[in-house]
Design a protein around this motif. Sequence first.
Motif, short mmCIF file in Angstrom:
data_model
loop_
_atom_site.label_atom_id
_atom_site.label_comp_id
_atom_site.label_asym_id
_atom_site.label_seq_id
_atom_site.Cartn_x
_atom_site.Cartn_y
_atom_site.Cartn_z
N UNK A 130 3.39 -47.77 4.34
CA UNK A 130 4.25 -47.81 3.15
C UNK A 130 4.92 -46.47 2.87
N UNK A 131 4.23 -45.39 3.18
CA UNK A 131 4.80 -44.06 3.01
C UNK A 131 6.08 -43.89 3.82
N UNK A 133 7.84 -46.49 5.09
CA UNK A 133 8.80 -47.49 4.60
C UNK A 133 9.62 -46.92 3.45
N UNK A 134 8.92 -46.20 2.54
CA UNK A 134 9.61 -45.64 1.38
C UNK A 134 10.68 -44.65 1.86
N UNK A 135 10.33 -43.83 2.83
CA UNK A 135 11.31 -42.87 3.36
C UNK A 135 12.50 -43.59 3.97
N UNK A 136 12.21 -44.63 4.78
CA UNK A 136 13.30 -45.37 5.43
C UNK A 136 14.16 -46.06 4.39
N UNK A 137 13.51 -46.63 3.37
CA UNK A 137 14.27 -47.38 2.36
C UNK A 137 15.25 -46.47 1.64
N UNK A 138 14.93 -45.17 1.54
CA UNK A 138 15.86 -44.25 0.87
C UNK A 138 16.88 -43.67 1.84
N UNK A 139 16.86 -44.17 3.07
CA UNK A 139 17.88 -43.74 4.03
C UNK A 139 17.55 -42.43 4.72
N UNK A 140 16.26 -42.04 4.74
CA UNK A 140 15.90 -40.81 5.46
C UNK A 140 15.94 -41.06 6.96
N UNK A 141 16.34 -40.03 7.69
CA UNK A 141 16.33 -40.15 9.15
C UNK A 141 14.87 -40.03 9.62
#
Lengths: 233, 257
Positions: A130-131, A133-141
């Motif tokens: 989930x950690x 996923x949260x990064x990906x969901x905010x558009x982090x590379x």
Amino acid sequence: MPEALKQAFDLSLFWEYRAILLQGLLFNAMVFACAAAVALSVGLGAALLRVNRLLPARWLGTLHVEVFRNAPDYIMLVWVHFVLPLLISKLIGQRVEFHPFLSAVIALCFVYSGYFAETFRAGIQAIPRGNLDAGRAFGMSEATILWRITLPQVVRRMLPEALNQFVSLFKATTIVSLIAVPDLMYNVSMVTQQEMRPLPLYTGAALTYFLIIFVLASGVRAFSERWRRKILA
Amino acid sequence: MPEVPRIRVCDIHKRFGTLDVLRGVSFDVERGSVVSVIGASGSGKSTLLRCINYLEAPSAGEIYIEGEPLGARVDERGRRRPRSLAEVNAMRRELGVVFQQFNLWPHMTVLGNVIEAPIRVRKLPRREALAIGEECLRRVRLIDKVSEYPARLSGGQQQRAAIARALAMRPKALLFDEPTSSLDPELTDEVLGVMRELAADGTTMIVVTHEMGFAREVSDRVIFLHDGLIEEHGPPGELFEAPRSERLRQFLSKYRR
């Protein structure tokens, strides 16, 4: 017998040669610092291969870990210093020699990168999905996620184990005298040849190593525990 | 000309191996509206939400954000090309996500969590990100917890921090994945309270939820998902008062008991 004991603990001779012995200790510290820095970077690389989605990358990472983790420090040191230059010489048709310091760093880096890779891998796999996923969901590379989310947590989680490996690595630097790196042990044997009093000299060396490792490890352990507790409470 | 919907979900399919989790789901979310997605466990609600921001790439179908396809773009010759990960990232930052398990980053303080994406993804100067972060934390009533680490917060506080983190990206819509399912009942209300306020402020939201009271009171439209398909959808009054399908009637009866 009591006379021998007294001699063993009479460290005045050790103290007399402190300048040259300290110089040797600095070599230990340098081998340690260089080998640790390179081993950490190579270990991280191998760990990232081990958790890669691509099967060949995972194989490569596993090969690295298994080969180097299972190689004894001593064998690796001799192999890197005497065999590797020969192999390279034959390959390029030109005589190659490694400086003892370089051989020491390469050999210890190989062995300990295998250990560090496993510590990194366990740390990376322990991060909840989930950690990320949260990064990906905010558009982090993926690189940002690795540097900002995964690694800071991995470092905190792996500290206790990494600390043990650092201690082992520091201990392992004492064998570099075998290939004539002028470290503390090397200088102790040089002085011993001159003075013919091995007891106080080797006892002094043993106490020095013990004190350094004990003080550093206790300090780092206390600091890392406080740091970890903040996030894993 | 009719307004372009904020989010258009267009014939989304999702298949895991031989399992069809979503079998063609389509709906629009207008600007400023709240759409609740309800349904039994395993009906595909969470997968649908994960497909909307491409945490799971749909097997077929497309998501449009203000008319722009998320997973593909149309090139100069008018052909559809799948987007690169970097392009998908640039699109999905427009959708804020609030997860069931909060998923706060444990090694950062509350404020650190909130300003991380604005700084790293939106490339805002730190000072600006801090101002936005504090404003968002004030909105969810956590301004007194800025320098706490998530492990020291209650579940409700963690979820409000996660909402602030999503808001700080100034998204075009917020997606909530069962935001109160892992909270004790007394902590549920504080989170639902914040969500009510967001809805009242005109935030566009898609909420996957088991909170029927919330869905009924706050949503503009409710979607009832069954077995990967939309079984019924409409205004909450209609759905909750006069369900047409037997399945929805059965589903709702479990909540009335």
